[in-house]
Design an enzyme around this catalytic site. Structure first.
Site, PDB file in Angstrom:
ATOM      1  N   TYR A 142       0.826  -1.217   0.000  1.00  0.00           N
ATOM      2  CA  TYR A 142       0.000   0.000   0.000  1.00  0.00           C
ATOM      3  C   TYR A 142       0.857   1.262   0.000  1.00  0.00           C
ATOM      4  CZ  TYR A 142      -4.686  -1.970   0.786  1.00  0.00           C
ATOM      5  OH  TYR A 142      -5.892  -2.593   0.652  1.00  0.00           O
ATOM      6  N   LYS A 192       2.993 -15.368   2.346  1.00  0.00           N
ATOM      7  CA  LYS A 192       3.183 -16.103   1.088  1.00  0.00           C
ATOM      8  C   LYS A 192       4.675 -16.383   0.980  1.00  0.00           C
ATOM      9  CE  LYS A 192       1.672 -17.802  -2.858  1.00  0.00           C
ATOM     10  NZ  LYS A 192       0.837 -19.035  -2.888  1.00  0.00           N
ATOM     11  N   ASP A 248      -6.453  -6.957   4.120  1.00  0.00           N
ATOM     12  CA  ASP A 248      -7.571  -6.324   3.426  1.00  0.00           C
ATOM     13  C   ASP A 248      -8.470  -7.386   2.815  1.00  0.00           C
ATOM     14  OD1 ASP A 248      -9.094  -4.270   2.142  1.00  0.00           O
ATOM     15  OD2 ASP A 248      -8.012  -4.718   0.283  1.00  0.00           O
ATOM     16  N   ASP A 252     -12.361  -9.041   4.304  1.00  0.00           N
ATOM     17  CA  ASP A 252     -13.623  -9.024   3.540  1.00  0.00           C
ATOM     18  C   ASP A 252     -14.191 -10.435   3.448  1.00  0.00           C
ATOM     19  OD1 ASP A 252     -13.499  -6.272   2.978  1.00  0.00           O
ATOM     20  OD2 ASP A 252     -14.213  -6.587   0.919  1.00  0.00           O
TER      21      ASP A 252
HETATM   22  C1  IPM Z   1     -10.362  -1.276   3.870  1.00  0.00           C
HETATM   23  C2  IPM Z   1     -10.615  -0.671   2.530  1.00  0.00           C
HETATM   24  C3  IPM Z   1      -9.457   0.260   2.192  1.00  0.00           C
HETATM   25  C4  IPM Z   1      -8.217  -0.592   2.142  1.00  0.00           C
HETATM   26  C5  IPM Z   1      -9.609   1.068   0.909  1.00  0.00           C
HETATM   27  C6  IPM Z   1     -10.890   1.823   0.859  1.00  0.00           C
HETATM   28  C7  IPM Z   1      -8.428   1.980   0.727  1.00  0.00           C
HETATM   29  O1  IPM Z   1     -10.818  -1.657   1.578  1.00  0.00           O
HETATM   30  O2  IPM Z   1     -10.175  -0.524   4.847  1.00  0.00           O
HETATM   31  O3  IPM Z   1     -10.366  -2.500   3.960  1.00  0.00           O
HETATM   32  O4  IPM Z   1      -7.923  -1.204   1.114  1.00  0.00           O
HETATM   33  O5  IPM Z   1      -7.502  -0.634   3.146  1.00  0.00           O
HETATM   34 MG    MG Z   2     -10.961  -3.602   2.389  1.00  0.00          MG
END
Ligand code: IPM
Ligand code: MG
Length: 363
Positions: A142, A192, A248, A252
Site C-alpha cells: 500500500y 506467502k 484487506d 472481507d
Molecule cells: C479497507 C478498505 C481500504 C483498504 C480502501 C478503501 C483503501 O478496503 O479498509 O479495507 O484497502 O484498506
Molecule cells: Mg478492504
C-alpha cells in the site's frame, strides 16, 4: 464529567448515515458513563474532493492528530472512480493511516448466534466463530515506493513495491500475541513465504518472536490456504496476523461468515490518536436511502470506548445491546430477505432503546 474531542469524518455514500447513527449511540452511552463529547465534522474522500479538490486537507489531519479519537464512515464512489493517484478518495484513508501512524488494524469477526442463518455458509460452520484479524496497516504494498505507470515504446507498464522491515513486522506481531493472550491463546500468521521475500522476512521475524510467547499456540499459514480454511473450518482461528494487503482481502472474506459485511467494525491504532471505522465501504447503491446497516459503525464506537477512553464496561454495553437487538429479530436489509427489514434509524432506535431499558432497570 470527562470531555472527549472526537473528529467525525462521514465521508461518502452511506458514510453519513452510519456515522450519524453511531454518534447518537456514542452520546447516549456517554451520558451513562459521564462522558460528554466535543464533536467536529470534516469532509474527507469524494466529499472533500468536490469541495476542496483534495481528498483530505492538511488541517483535517492536524485536527485528527490533536483529537482524542476519530470516527470515520467510508470513502469513495462511482463519481470519483476515474480519478487517479492523489485525487482518489481512498488517498484520504491512506494519508490518515500514515500521518496518525496507525500501524495496527483490529477487525473482530464475531458471528452472533441470531445471525447464523444469515451467512452464506452453513450454520454449523459459522456458529461460534470469533476471530480477530490483526492487519498491518501502514506498510507493505500500500505504501512501498517506487510506484508509477509509464509508457513503453509498444506497451505500458505499472509498478508497485512490496516492502517490509523487521521493525514493522515485530511491532504488529506483538499486538497479535498480546491480543491472543487475552483471548483463546492462538495466533495464525499468514504470509506467502513460498514466493515472496517480504513474506520470508515476515515468517522469520514472527516465528522468532513466537518463541518468547510460550503460552501461545502458534502456526504459520500460507495466504491461499488461509483463504480456503476460512470457508472450510473457520472455527480453527483465534487471531489471524497478517500484512496490509492480505489483511484487506481476508477480512472481507471473513466478514461474510458473520452474515454481512455490514456487521464488521474496526479499530486502527498507533501510539497516538486512534481511528474507528466500519469495514464496509460507501455502498453507493444504497446511499441516501436510509437503509444502511449502522451496526458495524456502532460496534466501532464500542471499540472507541474500549481502546481510546478505557471504558471497557461501556464498550461491552454497546456490544451487548447489539446482541440483544439481533436476538429480538431486528434486521436491516443486508441481514434478511424478508420484507420485515428495518432502516438505519429504526435499527439505531432499537439500540438506544436497549440503553434506556438498562438504565431504568438500574435505577
Ligand atoms: C479497507 C478498505 C481500504 C483498504 C480502501 C478503501 C483503501 O478496503 O479498509 O479495507 O484497502 O484498506
Ligand atoms: Mg478492504
Amino acid at each position: 464529567m470527562m470531555t472527549k474531542n472526537v473528529i467525525v469524518l462521514p465521508g461518502d455514500g452511506v458514510g453519513t448515515e452510519v456515522t450519524d447513527a453511531a454518534v447518537r449511540v456514542m452520546e447516549a452511552v456517554g451520558e451513562l458513563y459521564d462522558v460528554s463529547f466535543n464533536l467536529e465534522r470534516y469532509h474527507v474522500g469524494g466529499a472533500s474532493l468536490d469541495e476542496y479538490d483534495t481528498p483530505i486537507k492538511d488541517e483535517v489531519i492536524e485536527a485528527c492528530q490533536e483529537s482524542d479519537a476519530v470516527l470515520l464512515g467510508a470513502v469513495g464512489g462511482p463519481k470519483w472512480d476515474g480519478n487517479t493517484g492523489d485525487k482518489r478518495p481512498e488517498a484520504a484513508l491512506l494519508a490518515l493511516r500514515k500521518e496518525l501512524e496507525l500501524f495496527t488494524n483490529l477487525r473482530p469477526v464475531k458471528v452472533y448466534d441470531a445471525l447464523v442463518e444469515s451467512s452464506s455458509l452453513k450454520p454449523e460452520i459459522v456458529q461460534g466463530v470469533d476471530i480477530l484479524v490483526v492487519r498491518e496497516l501502514t506498510g507493505g504494498i500500500y505504501f512501498g515506493r517506487p510506484r508509477f505507470t509509464e509508457d513503453l515504446p509498444d506497451d505500458r507498464r505499472a509498478v508497485d513495491t512490496l516492502e517490509y522491515k523487521t521493525s514493522e513486522i515485530t511491532r504488529i506481531a506483538k499486538v497479535a500475541f498480546e491480543a491472543a493472550g487475552s483471548r483463546r491463546g492462538r495466533v495464525t500468521s499468514v504470509d506467502k513465504a513460498n514466493i515472496l521475500e517480504t513474506s520470508r522476512l515476515w515468517r522469520d521475524t514472527v516465528g522468532t518472536l513466537a518463541t518468547k510467547y510460550t503460552e501461545i499456540d502458534f502456526e504459520h499459514m500460507l495466504v491461499d490456504n488461509c483463504a480456503m480454511q476460512l470457508v472450510r473450518y473457520p472455527k480453527q482461528f483465534d487471531v489471524i496476523l497478517t500484512t496490509n494487503m492480505f489483511g484487506d482481502i481476508l477480512s472481507d472474506e471473513a466478514s461474510m461468515l458473520t452474515g454481512s459485511i455490514g456487521m464488521l467494525p474496526s479499530a486502527s491504532l498507533g501510539n497516538g490518536t486512534a481511528m474507528y471505522e466500519p469495514v464496509h465501504g460507501s455502498a453507493p447503491d444504497i446511499a441516501g436511502k436510509g437503509v444502511a446497516n449502522p451496526l458495524a459503525t456502532i460496534a466501532s464506537v464500542a471499540m472507541m470506548f474500549r481502546f481510546s477512553f478505557d471504558l471497557e464496561e461501556a464498550a461491552q454495553q454497546i456490544e451487548q445491546s447489539i446482541e440483544n437487538v439481533l436476538n429480538n429479530g431486528v434486521r436491516t436489509g443486508d441481514l434478511t430477505d424478508t420484507d420485515a427489514a428495518v432502516g438505519t434509524d429504526e435499527m439505531t432506535e432499537a439500540i438506544l432503546n436497549e440503553f434506556q431499558q438498562h438504565t431504568s432497570v438500574a435505577t
